[in-house]
Design a protein around this motif. Structure first.
Motif, PDB file in Angstrom:
ATOM      1  N   GLU A  94      33.630 -40.650 -23.181  1.00  0.00           N
ATOM      2  CA  GLU A  94      32.216 -40.277 -23.158  1.00  0.00           C
ATOM      3  C   GLU A  94      31.782 -39.581 -24.447  1.00  0.00           C
ATOM      4  OE1 GLU A  94      31.561 -37.915 -19.728  1.00  0.00           O
ATOM      5  OE2 GLU A  94      31.956 -39.550 -18.298  1.00  0.00           O
ATOM      6  N   ASP A  95      32.667 -38.791 -25.060  1.00  0.00           N
ATOM      7  CA  ASP A  95      32.321 -38.075 -26.293  1.00  0.00           C
ATOM      8  C   ASP A  95      32.986 -38.710 -27.507  1.00  0.00           C
ATOM      9  OD1 ASP A  95      34.852 -37.439 -25.467  1.00  0.00           O
ATOM     10  OD2 ASP A  95      34.757 -35.331 -26.069  1.00  0.00           O
ATOM     11  N   ALA A  96      33.261 -39.997 -27.439  1.00  0.00           N
ATOM     12  CA  ALA A  96      33.972 -40.664 -28.528  1.00  0.00           C
ATOM     13  C   ALA A  96      33.069 -40.832 -29.746  1.00  0.00           C
ATOM     14  CB  ALA A  96      34.487 -42.025 -28.070  1.00  0.00           C
ATOM     15  N   LEU A  97      33.683 -40.746 -30.900  1.00  0.00           N
ATOM     16  CA  LEU A  97      32.988 -41.004 -32.152  1.00  0.00           C
ATOM     17  C   LEU A  97      32.962 -42.509 -32.368  1.00  0.00           C
ATOM     18  CD1 LEU A  97      31.726 -39.802 -34.738  1.00  0.00           C
ATOM     19  CD2 LEU A  97      34.000 -39.861 -35.763  1.00  0.00           C
ATOM     20  N   GLN A  98      31.742 -43.093 -32.328  1.00  0.00           N
ATOM     21  CA  GLN A  98      31.608 -44.538 -32.409  1.00  0.00           C
ATOM     22  C   GLN A  98      30.634 -44.923 -33.515  1.00  0.00           C
ATOM     23  OE1 GLN A  98      31.336 -46.712 -28.566  1.00  0.00           O
ATOM     24  NE2 GLN A  98      31.127 -44.681 -27.634  1.00  0.00           N
ATOM     25  N   PRO A  99      30.808 -46.097 -34.101  1.00  0.00           N
ATOM     26  CA  PRO A  99      29.863 -46.558 -35.109  1.00  0.00           C
ATOM     27  C   PRO A  99      28.540 -46.916 -34.448  1.00  0.00           C
ATOM     28  CG  PRO A  99      31.426 -48.290 -34.582  1.00  0.00           C
ATOM     29  CD  PRO A  99      31.897 -47.056 -33.870  1.00  0.00           C
ATOM     30  N   PRO A 100      27.450 -46.930 -35.203  1.00  0.00           N
ATOM     31  CA  PRO A 100      26.168 -47.324 -34.605  1.00  0.00           C
ATOM     32  C   PRO A 100      26.199 -48.770 -34.161  1.00  0.00           C
ATOM     33  CG  PRO A 100      26.002 -47.162 -37.002  1.00  0.00           C
ATOM     34  CD  PRO A 100      27.334 -46.586 -36.622  1.00  0.00           C
ATOM     35  N   GLU A 101      25.311 -49.090 -33.246  1.00  0.00           N
ATOM     36  CA  GLU A 101      25.244 -50.453 -32.721  1.00  0.00           C
ATOM     37  C   GLU A 101      24.945 -51.436 -33.846  1.00  0.00           C
ATOM     38  OE1 GLU A 101      22.720 -53.015 -29.372  1.00  0.00           O
ATOM     39  OE2 GLU A 101      22.354 -50.873 -29.709  1.00  0.00           O
ATOM     40  N   TRP A 102      25.678 -52.518 -33.874  1.00  0.00           N
ATOM     41  CA  TRP A 102      25.515 -53.489 -34.940  1.00  0.00           C
ATOM     42  C   TRP A 102      24.172 -54.183 -34.824  1.00  0.00           C
ATOM     43  CZ3 TRP A 102      24.658 -58.706 -35.435  1.00  0.00           C
ATOM     44  CH2 TRP A 102      24.869 -59.243 -36.705  1.00  0.00           C
TER      45      TRP A 102
END
Length: 280
Positions: A94-102
């Motif tokens: 839930e608190d993962a560091l993710q890239p922005p949506e492509w």
């Protein structure tokens, strides 16, 4: 005959299989086989995915993967004692560091990004545009529309496109709520250099044609303004002249001295034309 009401059955929540939930070491070994050494952290818990199907989560210690989890799904066949590995994957929490949506390039590009050698792809379904003038087949009518009305474009601005442009211009740096407009003594609508645009935006916007204005050649709102207004003026106050440092108009304070006033040893002209008092 009345039809009895049928109640929708709620999906049964799967129960946690005890054997699969207890196989933490098996799940960790499976994760360590796929992960880089030292990147499988502590066990975060087990979740029932279905009948005899359990997913174990382990903290991911990979740099840059904060909040991600190594997820190992274990399964057990009906009436079997052995638990087997079904799948190993790395999933975000839930608190993962993710890239922005492509987003496709055409949606990522922003106003101002287009350079002199760039060409934007055509948007067939652009909501800001709508179908333009459609030929009627009558030569004279079509020629009038193309030449006199300036039509002939395949698409023109839709009402949504006009509203978006008007809002952007009005709220921008050439609208009424800017520093230069607030200090102006007159609005652009009363300036002789204001050229109203054609069409539906004529009453709100125009183009500045004053070379003295910082807005020259730009679209401005009618209630914009600047200090180069054609009809405003400033009070001209006479400048106080300061006293000159050197007065060239007044005579120097020198006195004319005659020969009679000269001392005896001062040089002078003798009657014979020689200079007296010089010892010659």
């Amino acid at each position: 005959m009345s039809v009895p009401e049928t109640r929708a059955r709620r999906p049964r929540k799967p129960t946690l299989d005890a054997a699969a939930a207890a196989a933490v070491d098996l799940a960790r070994s499976a994760a360590e086989e796929d992960a880089e050494p030292g990147t499988v952290g502590e066990h975060l818990g087990a979740t029932a995915e279905g009948d005899r199907l359990v997913s174990h989560a382990f903290d991911c210690l990979l740099p840059g993967y904060r909040g991600w989890r190594w997820t190992v799904t274990l399964s057990r066949a009906s009436r079997a004692r052995n638990v087997t590995v079904n799948e190993v994957c790395l999933l975000p929490g839930e608190d993962a560091l993710q890239p922005p949506e492509w987003l496709p390039w055409v949606e990522r590009i922003a106003p101002g990004d287009v350079g002199p050698h760039d060409t934007l792809p055509r948007k067939a379904d652009d909501p800001l545009l709508e179908q333009g003038y459609e030929a009627t087949g009558e030569e004279e009518a079509d020629a009038l529309a193309l030449f006199e009305l300036g039509l002939g474009r395949e698409r023109v601005l839709s009402p949504l496109g006009r509203d978006a442009a008007a809002t952007r211009w009005y709220e921008g740096d050439r609208g009424p709520r800017t520093e230069i407009a607030e200090h102006a003594k007159g609005q652009c609508s009363t300036c002789g250099f204001f050229l109203p645009v054609a069409g539906a935006l004529r009453q709100v916007f125009g183009v500045c044609a004053s070379e003295w204005s910082p807005e020259d050649g730009r679209v401005v709102s009618a209630d914009h303004g600047c200090g180069a207004h054609s009809e405003t003026d400033v009070e001209v106050e006479p400048e106080e002249r300061s006293a000159p440092l050197v007065d060239d108009l007044a005579a120097d304070g020198l006195e004319l001295v005659g020969l009679a006033d000269l001392p005896d040893d001062a040089p002078g002209e003798a009657p014979d034309g020689t200079v007296a008092g010089t010892g010659s």
